[in-house]
Design a protein around this motif. Structure first.
Motif, PDB file in Angstrom:
ATOM      1  N   ARG A  53      16.145 114.753  50.269  1.00 59.05           N
ATOM      2  CA  ARG A  53      14.586 114.638  50.129  1.00 59.05           C
ATOM      3  C   ARG A  53      13.810 114.359  51.380  1.00 59.05           C
ATOM      4  O   ARG A  53      13.450 113.312  51.413  1.00 59.05           O
ATOM      5  N   PRO A  54      13.644 115.561  52.192  1.00 58.50           N
ATOM      6  CA  PRO A  54      13.397 115.267  53.609  1.00 58.50           C
ATOM      7  C   PRO A  54      11.993 114.997  53.722  1.00 58.50           C
ATOM      8  O   PRO A  54      11.450 114.645  54.870  1.00 58.50           O
ATOM      9  N   ILE A  55      10.932 115.024  52.681  1.00 62.11           N
ATOM     10  CA  ILE A  55       9.616 114.975  53.009  1.00 62.11           C
ATOM     11  C   ILE A  55       9.279 113.628  53.515  1.00 62.11           C
ATOM     12  O   ILE A  55       8.473 113.760  54.360  1.00 62.11           O
ATOM     13  N   GLY A  56       9.907 112.604  53.101  1.00 63.14           N
ATOM     14  CA  GLY A  56       9.664 111.022  53.490  1.00 63.14           C
ATOM     15  C   GLY A  56       9.792 111.216  55.086  1.00 63.14           C
ATOM     16  O   GLY A  56       9.080 110.415  55.873  1.00 63.14           O
ATOM     17  N   THR A  57      11.005 111.790  55.606  1.00 62.83           N
ATOM     18  CA  THR A  57      11.195 111.575  57.096  1.00 62.83           C
ATOM     19  C   THR A  57      10.144 112.553  57.975  1.00 62.83           C
ATOM     20  O   THR A  57       9.642 112.118  58.940  1.00 62.83           O
ATOM     21  N   TRP A 109      -9.626 119.124  61.187  1.00 60.12           N
ATOM     22  CA  TRP A 109     -10.338 119.727  60.440  1.00 60.12           C
ATOM     23  C   TRP A 109      -9.644 120.620  59.376  1.00 60.12           C
ATOM     24  O   TRP A 109      -9.866 120.672  58.115  1.00 60.12           O
ATOM     25  N   VAL A 110      -8.612 121.461  60.012  1.00 59.81           N
ATOM     26  CA  VAL A 110      -7.860 122.296  58.857  1.00 59.81           C
ATOM     27  C   VAL A 110      -6.853 121.346  58.170  1.00 59.81           C
ATOM     28  O   VAL A 110      -6.583 121.666  57.038  1.00 59.81           O
ATOM     29  N   MET A 111      -6.654 120.131  58.625  1.00 60.90           N
ATOM     30  CA  MET A 111      -5.725 119.013  57.845  1.00 60.90           C
ATOM     31  C   MET A 111      -6.830 118.633  56.624  1.00 60.90           C
ATOM     32  O   MET A 111      -6.174 118.632  55.327  1.00 60.90           O
ATOM     33  N   GLY A 112      -8.106 118.405  56.888  1.00 60.54           N
ATOM     34  CA  GLY A 112      -8.988 118.205  55.913  1.00 60.54           C
ATOM     35  C   GLY A 112      -9.004 119.104  54.747  1.00 60.54           C
ATOM     36  O   GLY A 112      -9.121 118.715  53.553  1.00 60.54           O
ATOM     37  N   TRP A 113      -9.164 120.307  54.983  1.00 57.91           N
ATOM     38  CA  TRP A 113      -8.955 121.433  54.253  1.00 57.91           C
ATOM     39  C   TRP A 113      -7.818 121.125  53.234  1.00 57.91           C
ATOM     40  O   TRP A 113      -7.922 121.792  52.063  1.00 57.91           O
ATOM     41  N   LEU A 169       2.380 118.621  45.184  1.00 59.70           N
ATOM     42  CA  LEU A 169       1.395 118.125  46.112  1.00 59.70           C
ATOM     43  C   LEU A 169       1.852 117.057  47.060  1.00 59.70           C
ATOM     44  O   LEU A 169       1.330 117.006  48.206  1.00 59.70           O
ATOM     45  N   PHE A 170       2.682 116.059  46.529  1.00 66.21           N
ATOM     46  CA  PHE A 170       3.061 115.119  47.459  1.00 66.21           C
ATOM     47  C   PHE A 170       3.900 115.798  48.738  1.00 66.21           C
ATOM     48  O   PHE A 170       3.874 115.440  49.701  1.00 66.21           O
ATOM     49  N   ARG A 171       4.846 116.670  48.271  1.00 63.89           N
ATOM     50  CA  ARG A 171       5.574 117.388  49.187  1.00 63.89           C
ATOM     51  C   ARG A 171       4.943 118.364  50.197  1.00 63.89           C
ATOM     52  O   ARG A 171       4.947 118.434  51.516  1.00 63.89           O
ATOM     53  N   SER A 172       3.664 118.718  49.734  1.00 61.25           N
ATOM     54  CA  SER A 172       3.047 119.888  50.589  1.00 61.25           C
ATOM     55  C   SER A 172       2.124 118.896  51.549  1.00 61.25           C
ATOM     56  O   SER A 172       1.702 119.279  52.682  1.00 61.25           O
ATOM     57  N   ASN A 173       2.146 117.492  51.950  1.00 53.99           N
ATOM     58  CA  ASN A 173       1.632 116.754  52.891  1.00 53.99           C
ATOM     59  C   ASN A 173       2.469 116.909  54.218  1.00 53.99           C
ATOM     60  O   ASN A 173       2.004 116.529  55.207  1.00 53.99           O
ATOM     61  N   ARG A 174       3.687 117.639  54.067  1.00 55.20           N
ATOM     62  CA  ARG A 174       4.406 117.840  55.474  1.00 55.20           C
ATOM     63  C   ARG A 174       3.549 119.140  55.923  1.00 55.20           C
ATOM     64  O   ARG A 174       3.284 118.755  57.166  1.00 55.20           O
ATOM     65  N   ASP A 175       3.176 119.904  55.328  1.00 53.44           N
ATOM     66  CA  ASP A 175       2.384 120.893  55.874  1.00 53.44           C
ATOM     67  C   ASP A 175       0.946 120.459  56.357  1.00 53.44           C
ATOM     68  O   ASP A 175       0.544 120.858  57.463  1.00 53.44           O
ATOM     69  N   ALA A 176       0.318 119.543  55.659  1.00 52.47           N
ATOM     70  CA  ALA A 176      -0.748 118.906  55.925  1.00 52.47           C
ATOM     71  C   ALA A 176      -0.744 118.211  57.274  1.00 52.47           C
ATOM     72  O   ALA A 176      -1.796 118.388  58.209  1.00 52.47           O
ATOM     73  N   GLY A 177       0.348 117.463  57.299  1.00 48.18           N
ATOM     74  CA  GLY A 177       0.578 116.696  58.698  1.00 48.18           C
ATOM     75  C   GLY A 177       0.918 117.528  59.845  1.00 48.18           C
ATOM     76  O   GLY A 177       0.698 117.172  61.071  1.00 48.18           O
TER      77      GLY A 177
END
Length: 320
Positions: A40-44, A275-279, A299-307
């Motif tokens: 589960r690499p999202i936490g890393t 700005w794009v992270m906010g979107w 949604l939780f896992r998608s925060n990799r892309d957000a970051g």
């Protein structure tokens, strides 16, 4: 051999389907890799990304880059894998009696019996020692900050027993790298990395509240506290507040790291990052459904892309 469509032996319930640990790692190593959440690499990623934010903003702050920065970049990546693994192992050791009572966690290696507590302790120490060896290649300030980071890491697993805000303690631990990586580059500290750190904590409150919504019913039965339980029907409203705080603080840190160089183009390019992270976070909020566990995990896992989104803009600003 696991046949197509079968569940690999010992697979944790919320592991990424088709992950390499369950299908390709040696059988003897799988329980230990699962302890480290390598399935589960999202936490890393969530631990690593604030490190890379801090490093790039530190480079923008003083306008210089060196080959050692490449090692900091790589070292933070290796260290994130190891320290996330050690932290998760510690979390599973302290939660071994709770995890067996929660549907999502009872398949983890310790409550399932795949690993003993003594074996888990040995694995945690081994990961920590290798991570410490990497830390020793950084400057003295970064080493001191790395040692200090152990405090929130040790406290976090107990937070849900005494506060409704355990996500704050997770944020304190997971975003420490923003300060550490800044110090590893510059050898000093200024105010932007601390603002970035607080922005990262707000981001953690956003994504981990989404994550905690999966366990609300089980947590209520066993008396475990979380922001998801605290906010209840007002969760979306609180997520909106965390979103605004995250982007405002990361934006302020970006301005602080960039504005003194008198290059307005670099400042504008760097500011596109938050700005794009906010979107992206706004998209998560608009699709948030506290009762749909599959969506919550997605949604939780998608925060990799957000970051990841701010990084290319910070890098481009550095080149201007």
């Amino acid at each position: 051999m696991t046949q197509a469509g079968d569940t690999p032996e010992g697979q944790v319930s919320d592991a990424v389907k088709g992950n390499w640990v369950d299908h390709y790692a040696p059988a003897w190593a799988r329980p230990y890799f699962r302890l480290s959440r390598l399935d589960r690499p999202i936490g890393t990623w969530l631990l690593l990304l604030p490190c890379w934010w801090g490093l790039l903003l530190a480079m923008l702050w003083d306008g210089r880059a060196s080959w050692h920065d490449l090692w900091i970049f790589v070292g933070c990546g290796i260290g994130a894998v190891l320290m996330r693994g050690a932290g998760c192992t510690w979390n599973d050791i302290t939660d071994r009696h709770i995890d067996g009572s929660v549907a999502r966690t009872r398949s983890r290696p310790i409550p399932s019996g795949a690993v003993t507590t003594k074996q888990a302790v040995a694995w945690m120490v081994a990961q920590s020692l290798v991570a410490f060896a990497i830390l020793l290649t950084f400057n003295p300030l970064a080493i001191a900050l790395g040692v200090l980071s152990l405090l929130p890491v040790c406290v976090y697993p107990f937070a849900k027993r005494f506060t409704w805000w355990p996500q704050v303690f997770l944020g304190l631990a997971f975003n420490w790298g923003a300060i550490l990586a800044w110090a590893a580059h510059s050898g000093t500290l200024s105010w932007p990395p601390f603002v970035l750190y607080v922005g990262g904590i707000a981001w953690t409150l956003f994504y981990d509240t989404i994550y905690a919504c999966q366990d609300k019913e089980d947590d209520a039965l066993i008396g475990v506290k979380s922001t998801a339980r605290l906010f209840g029907d007002g969760t979306a409203r609180w997520l909106r507040r965390f979103l605004v705080a995250t982007i405002a603080l990361v934006t302020l840190a970006t301005i602080g790291a960039t504005i003194d160089h008198g290059n307005p183009l670099a400042l504008v390019v760097a500011l596109i990052g938050p700005w794009v992270m906010g979107w992206h976070l706004l998209w998560q909020l608009r699709t948030f459904d506290p009762d749909d566990n599959d969506r919550l995990l997605m949604l939780f896992r998608s925060n990799r892309d957000a970051g990841l989104l701010p990084l290319p803009f910070f890098a481009c600003a550095l080149l201007l």
